[in-house]
Design a protein around this motif. Structure first.
Motif, short mmCIF file in Angstrom:
data_model
loop_
_atom_site.label_atom_id
_atom_site.label_comp_id
_atom_site.label_asym_id
_atom_site.label_seq_id
_atom_site.Cartn_x
_atom_site.Cartn_y
_atom_site.Cartn_z
N LEU A 35 -1.69 1.35 19.89
CA LEU A 35 -1.12 2.67 20.13
C LEU A 35 -1.06 3.43 18.82
O LEU A 35 -0.69 2.88 17.79
CB LEU A 35 0.29 2.54 20.73
CG LEU A 35 0.36 1.84 22.09
CD1 LEU A 35 1.79 1.92 22.64
CD2 LEU A 35 -0.62 2.44 23.09
N LYS A 36 -1.43 4.68 18.89
CA LYS A 36 -1.46 5.46 17.64
C LYS A 36 -0.06 5.89 17.23
O LYS A 36 0.70 6.40 18.06
CB LYS A 36 -2.35 6.70 17.85
CG LYS A 36 -3.80 6.34 17.95
CD LYS A 36 -4.61 7.58 18.25
CE LYS A 36 -5.86 7.20 19.03
NZ LYS A 36 -6.25 8.18 20.00
N ALA A 39 1.15 9.44 18.01
CA ALA A 39 1.01 9.98 19.37
C ALA A 39 2.34 10.51 19.91
O ALA A 39 2.38 11.52 20.62
CB ALA A 39 0.45 8.93 20.31
N TRP A 40 3.45 9.84 19.55
CA TRP A 40 4.75 10.26 20.09
C TRP A 40 5.09 11.68 19.67
O TRP A 40 5.55 12.48 20.46
CB TRP A 40 5.85 9.27 19.64
CG TRP A 40 5.85 8.02 20.43
CD1 TRP A 40 6.62 7.75 21.52
CD2 TRP A 40 5.04 6.85 20.21
NE1 TRP A 40 6.33 6.48 22.00
CE2 TRP A 40 5.38 5.91 21.22
CE3 TRP A 40 4.08 6.51 19.28
CZ2 TRP A 40 4.77 4.66 21.30
CZ3 TRP A 40 3.48 5.27 19.36
CH2 TRP A 40 3.82 4.36 20.37
N ASP A 41 4.86 11.96 18.37
CA ASP A 41 5.13 13.31 17.88
C ASP A 41 4.25 14.34 18.57
O ASP A 41 4.65 15.49 18.75
CB ASP A 41 4.85 13.39 16.37
CG ASP A 41 6.03 12.92 15.57
OD1 ASP A 41 7.11 12.72 16.18
OD2 ASP A 41 5.89 12.76 14.35
N LYS A 42 3.05 13.91 18.92
CA LYS A 42 2.11 14.88 19.46
C LYS A 42 2.32 15.13 20.96
O LYS A 42 2.00 16.21 21.44
CB LYS A 42 0.67 14.41 19.18
CG LYS A 42 0.33 14.53 17.70
CD LYS A 42 -1.00 13.93 17.34
CE LYS A 42 -1.37 14.23 15.89
NZ LYS A 42 -2.63 13.58 15.50
N VAL A 43 2.84 14.16 21.68
CA VAL A 43 3.10 14.41 23.11
C VAL A 43 4.41 15.13 23.35
O VAL A 43 4.67 15.62 24.45
CB VAL A 43 3.07 13.11 23.97
CG1 VAL A 43 1.69 12.47 23.93
CG2 VAL A 43 4.16 12.14 23.57
N THR A 44 5.25 15.20 22.35
CA THR A 44 6.54 15.87 22.54
C THR A 44 6.54 17.26 21.93
O THR A 44 7.51 18.01 22.08
CB THR A 44 7.68 15.07 21.87
OG1 THR A 44 7.27 14.77 20.53
CG2 THR A 44 7.97 13.78 22.61
N ASP A 46 6.61 17.71 18.77
CA ASP A 46 7.34 17.63 17.50
C ASP A 46 6.43 17.70 16.28
O ASP A 46 6.87 18.08 15.19
CB ASP A 46 8.13 16.31 17.41
CG ASP A 46 9.30 16.28 18.37
OD1 ASP A 46 9.68 17.37 18.84
OD2 ASP A 46 9.83 15.19 18.65
N ALA A 47 5.17 17.31 16.45
CA ALA A 47 4.26 17.26 15.30
C ALA A 47 4.15 18.66 14.69
O ALA A 47 4.04 19.65 15.41
CB ALA A 47 2.89 16.78 15.74
N ILE A 260 -3.06 17.86 11.36
CA ILE A 260 -4.24 18.72 11.36
C ILE A 260 -4.85 18.73 12.77
O ILE A 260 -5.06 17.69 13.36
CB ILE A 260 -5.23 18.28 10.27
CG1 ILE A 260 -6.48 19.14 10.24
CG2 ILE A 260 -5.61 16.83 10.39
CD1 ILE A 260 -7.32 18.90 8.98
#
Lengths: 448, 161, 299
Positions: A35-36, A39-44, A46-47, A260
């Protein structure tokens, strides 16, 4: 003639790199789905991507771009633009005489085109508008008046190479020429039963990452350090280039990479960075600059369109004997990665196929098109269009199954590339073709 | 001019101009930067949000038209500690690379699964046809939606996220 | 770093944003401001056109709150569609599906889910792009457009409405207030095809719509319209006439296709060449007739 490459046997005897035994798997990662971490930051949501960065008191930048693809800037009038309410600063070349040109390989790009200097494509920057809001910046940008003396616009590298074509840069329009020489092509063609000669043309392609060029900057006056949060694929190269351009020490330029949103080569070049730094230093306030999609398309690098001449000789039993090629790459207005991309394409002119006699020449040529730089494959993708087409055409002429013809000439351990590199491990080209044949359900055959 | 709208369940009042887009309102005025701008012309889907139950490109919605509406953005769907099954599935299938398209992809997936809890691959492709991804080639994104459909199966309906 | 910014993001130098809730009010504003006011409904076209230039528009007339313009109603011999009906609502409407399936099919291929949920039929008509996807079906079904100004109303035939690329006969005091499409009692078959470089979010390279009404196996009415093949979406009446009173089996599909090719005047552009468009138009004309033939056989 028709010699089979068997250096593989030699290498297999003397090295362990082509062992057929099952490879040892890493217990932790290799061969497992991992798992990357981001990924968590990007699906929420938050990134934090560059345009997501906000500071209190932040200013916005818009850039006035060239009004003509090849022209001398005669006059730039910012007086009306300065009156737009909300405008804090409008920077033109005369405000930054100390600033130097920049570029990935060749420093040929001006930060701002000055009066008496040339704009070489529609992406060249003429003025940087800094304002309290994007709208004010846009409004002021559109009120900047520019007078130019138009020059011949060169959109075709073949025109650019003609003797009477105006020089886009002082040293002429051929940015760089490379030669390739392996074996003896004359002999190779003499040994050929069929010779196929064709011309191939590829087109501009935008890498089109989802996120446009974007960044924010803040100048820490106390430390004398300019902090730039901006998308880039080369943190240290960008840092060095920004620093030399602004005549700062490297440790006065901090490049901080936010998340990015895709790049694919497009973000190797400097984009918003130097303009951000200058605006941040001059205003003493945080600044943000995000390209629009149009701006990104007009201003930042593309995949090189390359004209490829390929002349290929083959014996009637289906072995490549000689390959002669010429690559003319349109690198646009600035060098960017062009000096590397075009000849890299040429080095791959035979693709993954053995050929002992190869000769080639490549030119990266300046035009007034948007500059070309890195994009996935770095020149080899263009080459692939030519060599794979050649291979299919030859197979057809030989009446051979194109998959068989490929396998018969494919790189193996011990093969040497056109530029003389001997491949001594991890050559899986044959397996790739076999897999492709299997997965595609290719039934073989060829009608002559 | 002032409008009020419900964003992720919260009533918000915002000072806007006619040229404020819903996207600007969300990102700049409310600080909800999970919604992205990729093209500004409704072509890429990065700015997708759900407005009054419909999928919209927030870059093409005049903020005044959002007055009185109910908007769901990626921030309202789930949080790091409490992921929505669709978010979980995107993580678990490796559907996320650069991530810039992902908020829009996830909201388009949510809208799709709300209407069609068991979509076939073709239906997923149609449901996500307004969202461009440049990294993944879509295969894993489709896997993610399939996995999410399975996970959501049997759970209570999830109309308001 | 990432913090809430409650500052107003932009200035206040616009003049007016009108958002009337009644048609009467809207017509008054339209009458007063004429070409000085920009009309906005679903915004999916105008926000693209004015991308990065939205702040230049001084007066907006936002008609999106006029409930009366959002209805789909069955009248005695027609269906009346409000101009604010979205593409999505067209797709979901049983009435439209039942009577004008080609219109539904065309609506389904417009843009993307995000565009279909907002873009309106009235917007598609008033933008008057030669590539407007709903326009060929409206021509082929012989839709009538209701136009109103503060003082007058008029009804025009759809094929008289379009006068050039993005040009139409709508006056700057008028609004499109409804689309009326006659319902036929006959046995109706229709065909819709959109050609584009992608399946979604693509401006059509070519569209073709054929509607045939049969009575005792004979073609009683034909509607044939093509998009992206001329400066306006065109109805090919001359070809329609040649089909009238005949059985499908009496038609020479190839010849009709050739005729379609000859009667359109496409241009070369980014989306396709003239030659490509002509050939494709001919090919899909044959497909259209074959498909309807097949459907009639399978009943």
């Amino acid at each position: 003639m028709g010699k089979k490459y068997n250096v593989k046997d030699y290498y297999c005897k003397h090295t362990t790199r082509c062992s057929t035994e099952g490879r040892k798997k890493s217990k932790r990662f290799v061969g497992h789905n991992v798992l990357k971490a981001d990924a968590w930051d990007k699906v929420t949501g938050d990134a934090v991507y560059p345009d997501d960065i906000s500071f209190d008191d932040m200013l916005h930048i818009k850039v006035k771009r060239a009004v003509h693809p090849h022209a001398v800037l005669k006059n730039i009038d910012i007086s009306k633009a300065l009156k737009v309410s909300g405008v804090v600063d409008i920077i033109t070349a005369e405000d930054i005489p100390e600033v130097r040109q920049y570029g990935l390989i060749v420093r040929d790009q001006p930060v701002l085109v000055g009066v008496g200097e040339k704009m070489r494509y529609l992406g060249d920057a003429l003025a940087v508008v800094v304002a309290e809001s994007k709208e004010a910046a846009k409004k002021a940008r559109d009120l900047i008046k520019v007078k130019v003396e138009e020059l011949e616009v060169i959109t075709d590298p073949f025109r650019a190479m003609e003797d009477d074509a105006p020089s886009i840069h002082p040293d002429g329009n051929i940015l760089i020429t490379h030669h390739l020489d392996k074996g003896d092509v004359e002999k190779g063609f003499a040994n050929s039963d069929i010779i196929v000669e064709n011309k191939y043309q590829t087109q501009f392609i935008d890498q089109l990452p989802m996120q446009n060029e974007s960044g924010a900057a803040f100048y820490d006056e106390r430390k004398g350090v300019v902090n730039i949060w901006a998308s880039t694929q080369w943190l240290h190269d960008i840092q060095a280039d920004v620093a030399q351009s602004l005549r700062l020490a490297k440790n006065q330029v901090r490049i901080i990479q936010p998340t990015i949103g895709g790049a694919f080569g497009k973000k190797e070049d400097v984009s918003v960075h130097i303009h951000l730094a200058i605006a941040a230093i001059r205003t003493g306030r945080p600044v943000k600059f995000t390209y629009t999609r149009e701006e990104s398309m007009i201003t930042q690098s593309k995949r090189h369109p390359i004209t490829i001449y390929a002349k290929t000789g083959v014996s009637k039993d289906g072995y490549l004997q000689a390959w002669e090629t010429k690559f003319i790459g349109d690198t646009g207005a600035y060098a960017s990665s062009g000096p590397a991309v075009v000849h890299k394409g040429m080095y791959h002119c035979t693709g993954p196929y053995n050929c002992e006699n190869v000769r080639g020449v490549s030119h990266a040529v300046y035009t007034n098109n948007t500059f070309c730089g890195a994009m996935r494959g770095f020149g080899t993708t263009q080459a692939a269009f030519a060599y794979e087409s050649q291979i299919d055409i030859i197979a057809h002429k030989l009446g051979m199954d194109p998959a068989e013809f490929r396998k018969q000439n494919i790189y193996e351990i011990g093969s040497t590339t056109p530029n003389g590199q001997q491949l001594n491990h991890s050559v899986n080209a044959r397996e790739t073709i076999e897999s492709a044949v299997e997965l595609s359900g290719w039934k073989g055959g060829n009608s002559k | 001019m002032k409008i009020s709208l419900t964003v992720n369940g919260q009533l918000r009042e915002v000072e806007i101009t006619p040229y404020t887009r819903l996207l600007d309102l969300l990102r700049e005025d409310l600080g909800l930067t999970g919604t992205k701008e990729g093209c500004g012309k409704g072509e890429c889907g990065a700015c997708t949000v759900i407005m009054d139950g419909e999928l919209v490109a927030s870059c093409l919605v005049p903020a005044p038209q959002a007055d009185g509406s109910e908007v769901l953005t990626i921030e309202g769907l789930g949080s790091r500690d409490n992921l929505h099954p669709i978010q979980e599935s995107f993580v678990e299938t490796g559907a996320v690379q650069c991530g810039f398209c992902i908020p829009g992809m996830i909201l388009a997936s949510k809208k799709l699964l709300d209407e069609n809890p068991h979509p076939a691959e073709e239906e997923i492709r149609l449901g996500l046809s307004g969202n461009i991804c440049r990294c993944t080639g879509y295969a894993k994104i489709i896997d993610a939606v399939m996995m999410a459909a399975e996970k959501m199966d049997g759970r209570e309906s999830d109309q308001d996220g | 770093m990432k913090q809430e910014n409650n500052q107003p993001i932009s200035g206040t130098d616009f003049k007016n944003y009108f958002q009337p809730s009644s048609l009467k009010e809207a017509l008054e504003i339209r009458d007063k401001y004429r070409s000085e006011v920009k009309l906005v409904a679903g915004a999916t076209d105008i926000f693209v056109q004015y991308n990065e230039k939205l702040h230049e528009v001084e007066n907006w007339l936002d008609i999106s709150r006029i409930e009366d313009l959002k209805k789909i109603e069955k009248k005695e011999k027609s269906i009346f569609i409000g101009p604010l009906v979205t593409h999505l609502e067209i797709i979901k409407s049983d009435l439209i599906n039942k009577h004008f399936s080609a219109l539904s099919a065309a609506a389904l291929e417009v843009g993307s889910p995000q565009i279909r949920s907002r873009g309106t039929i009235g917007g598609n008509i008033c933008t008057s792009s030669p590539a407007g996807d709903l326009l060929p079906p409206l021509l082929a079904y012989e839709a009538k457009f209701h136009l109103s100004s503060r003082k007058k109303s008029r009804i025009v035939e759809s094929d008289e409405f379009f006068t050039g690329p993005k040009k139409n006969i709508l006056k700057d005091s008028e609004l499109l207030t409804g689309i009326e499409i006659p319902i036929s009692d006959a046995e109706v078959y229709s065909f819709w095809k959109k050609i584009g470089r992608r399946k979604a979010l693509v401006i059509s390279t070519l569209t073709l719509n054929l509607v045939l009404e049969f009575e005792n196996d004979l073609i009683k009415r034909a509607g044939l319209a093509v998009g992206s093949a001329a400066p306006v979406p065109v109805r090919l009446k001359k070809i329609e006439e040649k089909m009238l009173g005949k059985k499908l089996s009496q038609l020479d599909y190839k010849k009709i296709a050739e005729e379609v090719k000859n009667r359109i005047s496409p241009i070369d552009d980014l989306r396709g060449t003239k030659e490509y468009r002509e050939d494709v138009a001919a090919d899909i004309m044959v497909n259209a007739l074959e498909k309807i033939e097949k459907e009639r056989v399978s009943g």
